[in-house]
Design a protein around this motif. Structure first.
Motif, PDB file in Angstrom:
ATOM      1  N   MET A 118       0.847  -1.194   0.000  1.00 22.20           N
ATOM      2  CA  MET A 118       0.000   0.000   0.000  1.00 22.20           C
ATOM      3  C   MET A 118       0.887   1.250   0.000  1.00 22.20           C
ATOM      4  SD  MET A 118      -3.323   0.692  -0.133  1.00 22.20           S
ATOM      5  CE  MET A 118      -4.300  -0.585   0.656  1.00 22.20           C
ATOM      6  N   ARG A 119       1.936   1.234   0.809  1.00 24.00           N
ATOM      7  CA  ARG A 119       2.864   2.375   0.834  1.00 24.00           C
ATOM      8  C   ARG A 119       3.519   2.585  -0.527  1.00 24.00           C
ATOM      9  NH1 ARG A 119       3.891   0.448   6.079  1.00 24.00           N
ATOM     10  NH2 ARG A 119       5.620  -0.858   5.431  1.00 24.00           N
ATOM     11  N   ASP A 120       3.750   1.486  -1.247  1.00 22.57           N
ATOM     12  CA  ASP A 120       4.375   1.564  -2.570  1.00 22.57           C
ATOM     13  C   ASP A 120       3.384   1.942  -3.663  1.00 22.57           C
ATOM     14  OD1 ASP A 120       6.838   0.915  -1.537  1.00 22.57           O
ATOM     15  OD2 ASP A 120       6.732  -1.206  -2.106  1.00 22.57           O
ATOM     16  N   GLY A 121       2.121   2.170  -3.295  1.00 23.20           N
ATOM     17  CA  GLY A 121       1.114   2.571  -4.273  1.00 23.20           C
ATOM     18  C   GLY A 121       0.520   1.406  -5.051  1.00 23.20           C
ATOM     19  N   GLN A 122       0.739   0.183  -4.591  1.00 22.58           N
ATOM     20  CA  GLN A 122       0.194  -1.003  -5.256  1.00 22.58           C
ATOM     21  C   GLN A 122      -1.080  -1.447  -4.532  1.00 22.58           C
ATOM     22  OE1 GLN A 122       3.079  -4.080  -6.295  1.00 22.58           O
ATOM     23  NE2 GLN A 122       4.700  -2.677  -5.638  1.00 22.58           N
ATOM     24  N   ARG A 123      -2.098  -0.611  -4.634  1.00 20.62           N
ATOM     25  CA  ARG A 123      -3.329  -0.798  -3.872  1.00 20.62           C
ATOM     26  C   ARG A 123      -3.965  -2.170  -4.071  1.00 20.62           C
ATOM     27  NH1 ARG A 123      -8.463  -0.455  -4.763  1.00 20.62           N
ATOM     28  NH2 ARG A 123      -9.895   0.194  -3.161  1.00 20.62           N
ATOM     29  N   GLU A 124      -4.180  -2.585  -5.316  1.00 17.65           N
ATOM     30  CA  GLU A 124      -4.837  -3.876  -5.556  1.00 17.65           C
ATOM     31  C   GLU A 124      -4.023  -5.034  -4.992  1.00 17.65           C
ATOM     32  OE1 GLU A 124      -6.394  -4.681  -9.430  1.00 17.65           O
ATOM     33  OE2 GLU A 124      -7.315  -2.701  -9.590  1.00 17.65           O
ATOM     34  N   ASN A 125      -2.718  -5.018  -5.214  1.00 27.36           N
ATOM     35  CA  ASN A 125      -1.868  -6.079  -4.666  1.00 27.36           C
ATOM     36  C   ASN A 125      -1.868  -6.032  -3.141  1.00 27.36           C
ATOM     37  OD1 ASN A 125      -1.150  -7.127  -7.163  1.00 27.36           O
ATOM     38  ND2 ASN A 125       0.650  -5.819  -7.342  1.00 27.36           N
ATOM     39  N   ALA A 126      -1.892  -4.830  -2.585  1.00 23.62           N
ATOM     40  CA  ALA A 126      -1.935  -4.680  -1.127  1.00 23.62           C
ATOM     41  C   ALA A 126      -3.211  -5.292  -0.569  1.00 23.62           C
ATOM     42  CB  ALA A 126      -1.841  -3.204  -0.745  1.00 23.62           C
ATOM     43  N   CYS A 127      -4.323  -5.004  -1.209  1.00 26.09           N
ATOM     44  CA  CYS A 127      -5.606  -5.549  -0.753  1.00 26.09           C
ATOM     45  C   CYS A 127      -5.592  -7.075  -0.804  1.00 26.09           C
ATOM     46  CB  CYS A 127      -6.747  -4.997  -1.599  1.00 26.09           C
ATOM     47  SG  CYS A 127      -7.015  -3.212  -1.412  1.00 26.09           S
ATOM     48  N   ARG A 128      -5.087  -7.629  -1.876  1.00 22.23           N
ATOM     49  CA  ARG A 128      -5.017  -9.090  -2.002  1.00 22.23           C
ATOM     50  C   ARG A 128      -4.087  -9.692  -0.947  1.00 22.23           C
ATOM     51  NH1 ARG A 128      -5.843  -7.440  -7.284  1.00 22.23           N
ATOM     52  NH2 ARG A 128      -7.716  -8.346  -8.189  1.00 22.23           N
ATOM     53  N   ALA A 129      -3.045  -8.938  -0.575  1.00 21.46           N
ATOM     54  CA  ALA A 129      -2.081  -9.429   0.417  1.00 21.46           C
ATOM     55  C   ALA A 129      -2.678  -9.512   1.821  1.00 21.46           C
ATOM     56  CB  ALA A 129      -0.843  -8.532   0.420  1.00 21.46           C
ATOM     57  N   LEU A 130      -3.849  -8.935   2.035  1.00 19.49           N
ATOM     58  CA  LEU A 130      -4.517  -9.098   3.323  1.00 19.49           C
ATOM     59  C   LEU A 130      -4.948 -10.548   3.535  1.00 19.49           C
ATOM     60  CD1 LEU A 130      -6.747  -5.904   3.349  1.00 19.49           C
ATOM     61  CD2 LEU A 130      -4.804  -6.375   4.869  1.00 19.49           C
ATOM     62  N   ARG A 137      -1.389 -18.805  -1.260  1.00 21.58           N
ATOM     63  CA  ARG A 137      -1.818 -19.480  -0.030  1.00 21.58           C
ATOM     64  C   ARG A 137      -2.386 -18.466   0.963  1.00 21.58           C
ATOM     65  NH1 ARG A 137       3.016 -23.615   1.418  1.00 21.58           N
ATOM     66  NH2 ARG A 137       1.789 -25.413   0.780  1.00 21.58           N
ATOM     67  N   PRO A 138      -3.329 -18.910   1.788  1.00 23.66           N
ATOM     68  CA  PRO A 138      -3.903 -18.017   2.795  1.00 23.66           C
ATOM     69  C   PRO A 138      -2.837 -17.497   3.772  1.00 23.66           C
ATOM     70  CG  PRO A 138      -5.219 -20.007   2.613  1.00 23.66           C
ATOM     71  CD  PRO A 138      -3.962 -20.232   1.821  1.00 23.66           C
ATOM     72  N   VAL A 139      -2.976 -16.237   4.168  1.00 27.00           N
ATOM     73  CA  VAL A 139      -2.104 -15.637   5.184  1.00 27.00           C
ATOM     74  C   VAL A 139      -2.968 -15.047   6.295  1.00 27.00           C
ATOM     75  CG1 VAL A 139      -0.175 -15.155   3.619  1.00 27.00           C
ATOM     76  CG2 VAL A 139      -1.975 -13.444   3.925  1.00 27.00           C
ATOM     77  N   TRP A 140      -2.362 -14.852   7.442  1.00 22.53           N
ATOM     78  CA  TRP A 140      -3.045 -14.255   8.590  1.00 22.53           C
ATOM     79  C   TRP A 140      -4.313 -15.034   8.957  1.00 22.53           C
ATOM     80  CZ3 TRP A 140      -0.025 -10.941  10.996  1.00 22.53           C
ATOM     81  CH2 TRP A 140       0.924 -10.232  10.265  1.00 22.53           C
ATOM     82  N   SER A 141      -4.283 -16.332   8.754  1.00 22.36           N
ATOM     83  CA  SER A 141      -5.451 -17.179   8.980  1.00 22.36           C
ATOM     84  C   SER A 141      -5.134 -18.333   9.917  1.00 22.36           C
ATOM     85  CB  SER A 141      -5.966 -17.725   7.639  1.00 22.36           C
ATOM     86  OG  SER A 141      -6.332 -16.663   6.796  1.00 22.36           O
ATOM     87  N   TYR A 142      -4.151 -18.126  10.765  1.00 19.06           N
ATOM     88  CA  TYR A 142      -3.703 -19.173  11.676  1.00 19.06           C
ATOM     89  C   TYR A 142      -3.722 -18.650  13.109  1.00 19.06           C
ATOM     90  CZ  TYR A 142      -2.129 -21.329   7.382  1.00 19.06           C
ATOM     91  OH  TYR A 142      -2.093 -21.887   6.130  1.00 19.06           O
ATOM     92  N   ALA A 143      -4.152 -19.498  14.018  1.00 20.41           N
ATOM     93  CA  ALA A 143      -4.112 -19.186  15.445  1.00 20.41           C
ATOM     94  C   ALA A 143      -3.297 -20.281  16.110  1.00 20.41           C
ATOM     95  CB  ALA A 143      -5.518 -19.133  16.034  1.00 20.41           C
ATOM     96  N   ARG A 144      -2.190 -19.877  16.719  1.00 25.68           N
ATOM     97  CA  ARG A 144      -1.296 -20.825  17.372  1.00 25.68           C
ATOM     98  C   ARG A 144      -0.847 -21.919  16.410  1.00 25.68           C
ATOM     99  NH1 ARG A 144      -2.940 -21.616  23.420  1.00 25.68           N
ATOM    100  NH2 ARG A 144      -1.177 -20.287  23.871  1.00 25.68           N
ATOM    101  N   GLY A 145      -0.594 -21.526  15.147  1.00 27.20           N
ATOM    102  CA  GLY A 145      -0.083 -22.446  14.137  1.00 27.20           C
ATOM    103  C   GLY A 145      -1.126 -23.309  13.450  1.00 27.20           C
ATOM    104  N   VAL A 146      -2.395 -23.159  13.810  1.00 24.27           N
ATOM    105  CA  VAL A 146      -3.463 -23.970  13.234  1.00 24.27           C
ATOM    106  C   VAL A 146      -4.332 -23.096  12.332  1.00 24.27           C
ATOM    107  CG1 VAL A 146      -5.493 -25.395  13.770  1.00 24.27           C
ATOM    108  CG2 VAL A 146      -3.471 -25.490  15.248  1.00 24.27           C
ATOM    109  N   TYR A 147      -4.578 -23.583  11.104  1.00 23.41           N
ATOM    110  CA  TYR A 147      -5.435 -22.862  10.150  1.00 23.41           C
ATOM    111  C   TYR A 147      -6.845 -22.765  10.717  1.00 23.41           C
ATOM    112  CZ  TYR A 147      -8.017 -21.760   5.892  1.00 23.41           C
ATOM    113  OH  TYR A 147      -8.833 -21.183   4.963  1.00 23.41           O
ATOM    114  N   VAL A 148      -7.424 -21.569  10.643  1.00 33.18           N
ATOM    115  CA  VAL A 148      -8.780 -21.321  11.126  1.00 33.18           C
ATOM    116  C   VAL A 148      -9.581 -20.722   9.963  1.00 33.18           C
ATOM    117  CG1 VAL A 148     -10.209 -20.077  12.799  1.00 33.18           C
ATOM    118  CG2 VAL A 148      -7.949 -20.930  13.478  1.00 33.18           C
TER     119      VAL A 148
END
Length: 169
Positions: A118-130, A137-148
């Motif tokens: 987002m800072r680099d101005g790559q809005r669409e890629n930034a949004c997808r990186a959420l 592969r999914p990111v930020w979707s793990y709690a204590r190492g387990v996919y949720v």
């Protein structure tokens, strides 16, 4: 919001009705402090607040939680504005990034690949990186190492919200 606060954020609104609604959608709004299982039993209240600590089982009023939720949205929104220039975001991407930060933490959100893009101005890629890494592969979707799956559902919600261009009022 005061004129001074509005000027500090450019055209973005802190604690918008949309972000408060999304907080309630994904976090609920609990008036009784509970031990959050996904966070290792961390005492949690209102719409996901953990600080200042409160004893599990204690209660808050609706007015207290509404004020705490507004404070949370403002605090995390300011953290996003401290690490991503306001001119790089529209209201939707700002709100989505704020919701993301409320869930993963200010430092993690600001150090995330999404924030860097987002800072680099790559809005669409930034949004997808959420929601997804460069390999798809999914990111930020793990709690204590387990996919949720529920966390991935939230990440896709944030991604889609971020991708939706805000219209001028």
């Amino acid at each position: 919001m005061t004129p001074k606060a509005k000027a500090a954020t450019g055209a973005l609104t802190l604690a918008s009705a949309a972000i408060l609604g999304a907080m309630h959608l994904w976090e609920g709004q609990r008036l009784t402090v509970y031990a959050d299982k996904l966070a290792g039993g961390l005492p949690t209240y209102c719409s996901g607040r953990t600080q200042p600590p409160r004893p599990v089982g204690s209660t808050l009023t609706q007015a207290e939680c509404d004020a705490i939720d507004r404070q949370t949205a403002t605090e995390y929104g300011r953290a996003i504005l401290a690490c991503i220039p306001a001119e790089r975001m529209d209201q939707n991407s700002f709100d989505a990034m704020t919701l993301f930060a409320i869930n993963v933490g200010k430092t993690a959100a600001c150090n995330s690949r999404a924030a860097h893009l987002m800072r680099d101005g790559q809005r669409e890629n930034a949004c997808r990186a959420l929601a997804y890494g460069p390999d798809g592969r999914p990111v930020w979707s793990y709690a204590r190492g387990v996919y949720v799956q529920g966390l991935q559902n939230r990440r896709r919600y944030e991604m889609n919200w971020c991708l939706k261009l805000a219209t001028a009022a």
